[in-house]
Design a protein around this motif. Structure first.
Motif, PDB file in Angstrom:
ATOM      1  N   ALA A  74       7.311   7.491 -50.675  1.00 43.05           N
ATOM      2  CA  ALA A  74       7.261   6.187 -50.844  1.00 43.05           C
ATOM      3  C   ALA A  74       6.255   5.652 -49.808  1.00 43.05           C
ATOM      4  O   ALA A  74       5.972   4.490 -49.439  1.00 43.05           O
ATOM      5  CB  ALA A  74       8.739   5.777 -49.872  1.00 43.05           C
ATOM      6  N   ASP A  77       6.548   6.227 -43.914  1.00 44.48           N
ATOM      7  CA  ASP A  77       7.616   5.273 -43.190  1.00 44.48           C
ATOM      8  C   ASP A  77       7.109   3.912 -43.262  1.00 44.48           C
ATOM      9  O   ASP A  77       5.895   3.754 -42.638  1.00 44.48           O
ATOM     10  CB  ASP A  77       7.943   5.725 -41.913  1.00 44.48           C
ATOM     11  CG  ASP A  77       9.051   4.951 -41.050  1.00 44.48           C
ATOM     12  OD1 ASP A  77      10.111   4.800 -41.531  1.00 44.48           O
ATOM     13  OD2 ASP A  77       8.613   4.440 -40.101  1.00 44.48           O
ATOM     14  N   SER A  78       8.006   3.064 -43.569  1.00 43.87           N
ATOM     15  CA  SER A  78       7.592   1.507 -43.557  1.00 43.87           C
ATOM     16  C   SER A  78       7.124   0.965 -42.343  1.00 43.87           C
ATOM     17  O   SER A  78       6.403   0.213 -41.960  1.00 43.87           O
ATOM     18  CB  SER A  78       8.797   0.613 -44.282  1.00 43.87           C
ATOM     19  OG  SER A  78       9.929   0.772 -43.555  1.00 43.87           O
ATOM     20  N   ARG A  81       3.913   2.070 -41.349  1.00 44.31           N
ATOM     21  CA  ARG A  81       2.812   1.330 -42.059  1.00 44.31           C
ATOM     22  C   ARG A  81       2.280   0.147 -41.422  1.00 44.31           C
ATOM     23  O   ARG A  81       1.113  -0.371 -41.466  1.00 44.31           O
ATOM     24  CB  ARG A  81       3.257   1.172 -43.585  1.00 44.31           C
ATOM     25  CG  ARG A  81       3.288   2.413 -44.506  1.00 44.31           C
ATOM     26  CD  ARG A  81       3.169   2.100 -45.994  1.00 44.31           C
ATOM     27  NE  ARG A  81       4.329   1.297 -46.149  1.00 44.31           N
ATOM     28  CZ  ARG A  81       5.572   1.650 -46.692  1.00 44.31           C
ATOM     29  NH1 ARG A  81       5.731   3.015 -46.702  1.00 44.31           N
ATOM     30  NH2 ARG A  81       6.392   0.889 -46.909  1.00 44.31           N
ATOM     31  N   ASN A  82       3.636  -0.612 -40.909  1.00 44.37           N
ATOM     32  CA  ASN A  82       3.391  -1.774 -40.088  1.00 44.37           C
ATOM     33  C   ASN A  82       2.613  -1.784 -39.035  1.00 44.37           C
ATOM     34  O   ASN A  82       1.694  -2.683 -38.763  1.00 44.37           O
ATOM     35  CB  ASN A  82       4.778  -2.449 -40.103  1.00 44.37           C
ATOM     36  CG  ASN A  82       5.485  -2.971 -41.044  1.00 44.37           C
ATOM     37  OD1 ASN A  82       4.955  -3.208 -42.234  1.00 44.37           O
ATOM     38  ND2 ASN A  82       6.773  -2.907 -41.334  1.00 44.37           N
ATOM     39  N   VAL A 100      16.359  -2.435 -42.247  1.00 40.68           N
ATOM     40  CA  VAL A 100      15.172  -1.469 -42.576  1.00 40.68           C
ATOM     41  C   VAL A 100      16.165  -0.127 -42.386  1.00 40.68           C
ATOM     42  O   VAL A 100      16.008   0.847 -43.387  1.00 40.68           O
ATOM     43  CB  VAL A 100      13.998  -1.365 -41.838  1.00 40.68           C
ATOM     44  CG1 VAL A 100      13.426   0.112 -42.364  1.00 40.68           C
ATOM     45  CG2 VAL A 100      13.229  -2.580 -42.112  1.00 40.68           C
TER      46      VAL A 100
END
Length: 515
Positions: A74, A77-78, A81-82, A100
């Motif tokens: 993906a 990890d989101s 990324r932020n 999340v």
């Protein structure tokens, strides 16, 4: 969730980073150190690929292979990324409040995960943000979360050198070497026997034994009740020994399930048992070149005693599920509050292992046997607590000192430290009085001979309070008994009688006592 010794944790992390060039193995080692020291269920390092700009997982702790594959597929990890995009740390006091994490919490079928906290901090080098360090934390309050965020931020800055371009490695490595030396010098200074609080004769004997045994490689057994400071003695031995260049690794054997103790000490191979998703080094390997401190060694199960005895005899072992014989140069220091001699007689502890461990015994006295040290320790802990809380402590009143020295302290130094932390919180003006101490101190069992006759009655409590108030008021008025009497709304005659009754040296306050 107590970090214990953040300075030691950072020193160990720094040493691990110096051992390698920042490969995935060394980042995994860094997460292992952070995870063990901070009780992190899960942690990961995400890095930006310099060519593609894609964020991927470079190392992880507590993630299965499938979870890593899903996150990598993906694009990382989101949360990471932020953080990489914004360059700012992210904290979640509770995972269950974040959408999340909702899918993972539901899939895990474990309600405790929802109460965990989450922290993700940027890994920033001279060229910018190159990645992120994320970790799940056990449930904690806001103050603890802030402290852990600060510690992870420091760890991220130490990790950053290993992911910089090659041209910067030499400068960064030199900087890290200097930081390593600074941390090492600070630890050696902190755990110098002279810096351990205590002047009582029993403690002077302990300091003398520490000085004698530190320079040798002898196995040491530290005996004493719970809370007397056995780990502090072990650290003093390590940091004043030739092995101070190596790691100091501590294992609380009583805190580990017996079926996991062998794996924790000796490590395991991938697939050795259910949940062994990767090879893991044990504490004997991690402590190579340094000192391994085994607290509560009396709790060793019989099977582990056999393996431990073999290591003491031959200095070799095998990981759980492995065939490779590994040799480790480790100094062993053990500690226990149990009667090992009785355990040997009952057959619960091997006699040959007992004699292997009991080479150089050191007995740390309980606090009730070093009562002259109590005021020194109380002031030390009060100042330390005030510093952490951002406040100041002026002094302890005579009534508080009397109460502290008359209490038997079944929890020893650890209980005293907790009592002073409470007193600092309770005191509104920085003056620690008897009423600011825990109720347990003010209602100690009168039948206990160690309370020196204090009955704990209402009359005694009133007497202590009255003496405290008179002493404190005389201090504030610099020994002016008339002024003190007016402040307390009593006559000068009543003041004189009470000064005589309590044997208060009011003249001492005239000689320059601080108001």
């Amino acid at each position: 969730m107590d970090v214990g010794n953040p300075l030691h944790l950072l020193f160990e992390l720094n040493g691990a980073l110096l051992d390698g060039s920042g490969s995935g193995d060394h980042l995994t080692r860094a997460l292992e150190i952070l995870g063990r020291g901070m009780d992190l269920p899960r942690a990961l390092v995400s890095l930006v690929d310099q060519r593609s700009g894609r964020l991927g997982i470079a190392a992880s702790r507590g993630l299965s292979d499938r979870e890593r594959d899903v996150l990598d597929g993906a694009g990382g990890d989101s949360m990471a990324r932020n953080v990489v995009t914004s360059g700012e740390a992210l904290t979640l006091p509770r995972l269950g409040d974040s959408p999340v994490f909702a899918r993972r919490i539901a899939a895990a079928n474990d309600s405790t995960i929802a109460d965990r906290a989450f922290v993700c901090v940027p890994i920033e080098s001279a060229v910018g943000v190159v990645g992120a360090l994320g970790a799940e934390l056990l449930p904690c309050d806001a103050q603890t979360l802030a402290a852990h965020t600060e510690l992870l931020t420091t760890a991220a800055s130490m990790i950053a050198w290993s992911v910089r371009p090659a041209r910067g490695d030499a400068d960064e490595r030199q900087r890290l070497l200097e930081e390593n030396r600074r941390l090492k010098d600070e630890l050696k200074e902190r755990f110098r026997p002279d810096n351990i609080v205590g002047n009582a004769r029993p403690m002077r004997e302990v300091f003398d034994l520490i000085g004698r045994v530190s320079a040798s490689a002898a196995t040491v057994m530290i005996r004493g009740e719970s809370g007397v400071g056995k780990e502090l003695v072990a650290q003093a031995i390590h940091w004043n020994s030739p092995r101070a260049q190596g790691p100091f690794v501590c294992v609380n054997c009583a805190a580990l399930p017996k079926d996991l103790l062998e794996s924790e000490l000796f490590g395991h191979e991938k697939g050795a048992f259910t949940g062994a998703l990767a090879r893991r080094r044990g504490r004997f390997e991690i402590a190579a070149g340094g000192t391994l401190f085994l607290d509560e060694v009396g709790d060793f199960p019989p099977a582990t005693q056999v393996l431990f005895l073999r290591f003491l005899q031959e200095r070799v072992f095998e990981r759980v599920g492995g065939n490779e014989t590994i040799r480790a140069d480790v100094r062993i220091i053990t500690a226990t509050n149990r009667n090992l001699e009785e355990l040997v007689k009952s057959g619960n502890f091997r006699e040959d292992l007992y004699w292997r461990l009991n080479v150089y015994p050191i007995h740390v006295p309980p606090l009730r046997e070093r009562s002259t040290d109590i005021p020194l320790l109380a002031e030390h802990f009060a100042q330390a607590s005030a510093e952490r809380a951002g406040t100041t402590v002026k002094r302890l009143t005579p009534g508080a000192v009397e109460l502290l020295t008359s209490y038997p302290w079944p929890g020893n130094v650890r209980e005293l430290e907790n009592a002073m932390e409470r007193a600092v919180i309770e005191s509104p003006d920085g003056v620690l009085r008897a009423q600011h101490l825990p109720p347990t101190l003010q209602s100690a069992d009168a039948s206990d001979p160690t309370t020196h006759g204090r009955t704990g009655t209402l009359a005694d409590a009133v007497t202590r309070l009255e003496r405290d108030l008179i002493t404190e008021t005389l201090r504030q008025t610099r020994g002016n008994r008339a002024a003190a009497a007016r402040r307390l709304a009593i006559t000068e005659r009543q003041m004189g009688l009470r000064v005589e009754r309590y044997s208060i040296d009011w003249r001492a306050f005239r000689r320059g006592a601080d108001a």
